[in-house]
Design an enzyme around this catalytic site. Sequence first.
Site, short mmCIF file in Angstrom:
data_model
loop_
_atom_site.label_atom_id
_atom_site.label_comp_id
_atom_site.label_asym_id
_atom_site.label_seq_id
_atom_site.Cartn_x
_atom_site.Cartn_y
_atom_site.Cartn_z
N MET A 45 0.85 -1.20 0.00
CA MET A 45 0.00 0.00 0.00
C MET A 45 0.88 1.25 0.00
SD MET A 45 -3.44 -0.94 2.05
CE MET A 45 -2.87 -0.62 3.70
N GLY A 46 2.17 1.07 -0.29
CA GLY A 46 3.07 2.21 -0.42
C GLY A 46 3.51 2.77 0.91
N GLU A 50 11.63 0.11 5.74
CA GLU A 50 12.57 -1.01 5.55
C GLU A 50 11.87 -2.37 5.43
OE1 GLU A 50 15.94 -1.36 5.02
OE2 GLU A 50 15.93 0.81 4.69
N GLY A 51 10.68 -2.50 6.01
CA GLY A 51 9.93 -3.75 5.86
C GLY A 51 9.60 -4.02 4.40
N HIS A 52 9.05 -2.99 3.73
CA HIS A 52 8.75 -3.13 2.30
C HIS A 52 10.03 -3.41 1.52
CE1 HIS A 52 5.42 -0.28 3.57
NE2 HIS A 52 4.72 -1.23 2.98
N MET A 199 8.19 -2.46 12.17
CA MET A 199 7.96 -1.31 11.28
C MET A 199 6.60 -1.41 10.63
SD MET A 199 11.50 -0.43 9.47
CE MET A 199 12.97 -0.18 10.44
N SER A 201 3.74 1.34 8.18
CA SER A 201 3.44 2.69 7.66
C SER A 201 2.60 3.44 8.68
CB SER A 201 2.67 2.60 6.34
OG SER A 201 3.36 1.78 5.43
N ARG A 202 1.82 2.72 9.47
CA ARG A 202 0.93 3.38 10.43
C ARG A 202 1.68 3.89 11.66
NH1 ARG A 202 -3.23 -0.63 8.46
NH2 ARG A 202 -4.95 0.63 7.68
#
Length: 299
Positions: A45-46, A50-52, A199, A201-202
Amino acid sequence: MAPVLKGPSGADGQSILITEINEVRERIAAARTSPEIVVSLVPTMGSFHEGHLSLIRAARAESDLLVVSIFVNPAQFGPEEDLEAYPRDLQRDLDLASQEGVDMVFSPSETEMYPEGFETYVEVGAIADGLCGQGRPGHFKGVATVVAKLFNIVRPDLAYFGQKDAQQAAVIRRMAADLDFATEIRVCPIIRESDGLAMSSRNFYLTEDVRAQAPALYNALVLARESVGNGETDAAKIRRAMRRAIGQNYLLEFEYARIVDPDDLKPVATIDRKVLAAVAARAGKARLIDNMLIDPLRR
Ligand code: AMP
């Protein structure tokens, strides 16, 4: 060996940004010049962290053509959830994708994915009922539907998901097996901040005081692992200890602490094999989740 296509093929070494389903299909078909070409997909979801990037790096290492999707999927957000507020930064994500050698970034609009008249969804089974499914009805149906659509659009040989969202990974594995997707599912380890916070995004939503208490989820999981390491096999006792460890933090609103089977996510009462410990809590505007695989045989 397959011919190597690796690396962004857009102008100036940038990942190519594609917003239309037909164009992704055409470009992938053109790149599949031999049966050995490995096409990989990393659905996101962008708002990369670092997880992505760990998923993207794992995929880059194993594939010829790497597609990363960025789509904040309305179908997986409840009416009271943060669809509008969800952090978005496509330009930054594109720059990071380019640095990581992503070939294509697929970032469709909501109407491209859900045009007028859309009404077909993937119905998920009991695997989606427990853990986060209880507090987020319909969430995994939305996730499974968008992932099924992405699998049909990209037709990847490999798709990468994070263990951070353990239930999501289990739901997708189940769906891929049940619906005969030819895509192999890879699940990558959780990437954490230095104090243990997984990590997300939220995490962007966390105020300083809440952020200070957020590692409590990881600490509760470590406690559970230590307890199993010391020979404790009673899952209820460990659940209570995790609950206490999280509850001591007044800014965290405890949601659940469970011990389940890592594959079907059914509750486990006696820890005599590998289990998944999973926790969730509300933290201000954010909801934190975390989990850990615990194997009593590997002390
Ligand atoms: P999202 O953009 O949050 O939907 O996440 C996209 C993918 O990245 C999902 O498969 C997540 O499980 C994975 N992911 C998110 N956070 C992490 C993390 N901290 N470590 C590993 N994978 C993650």
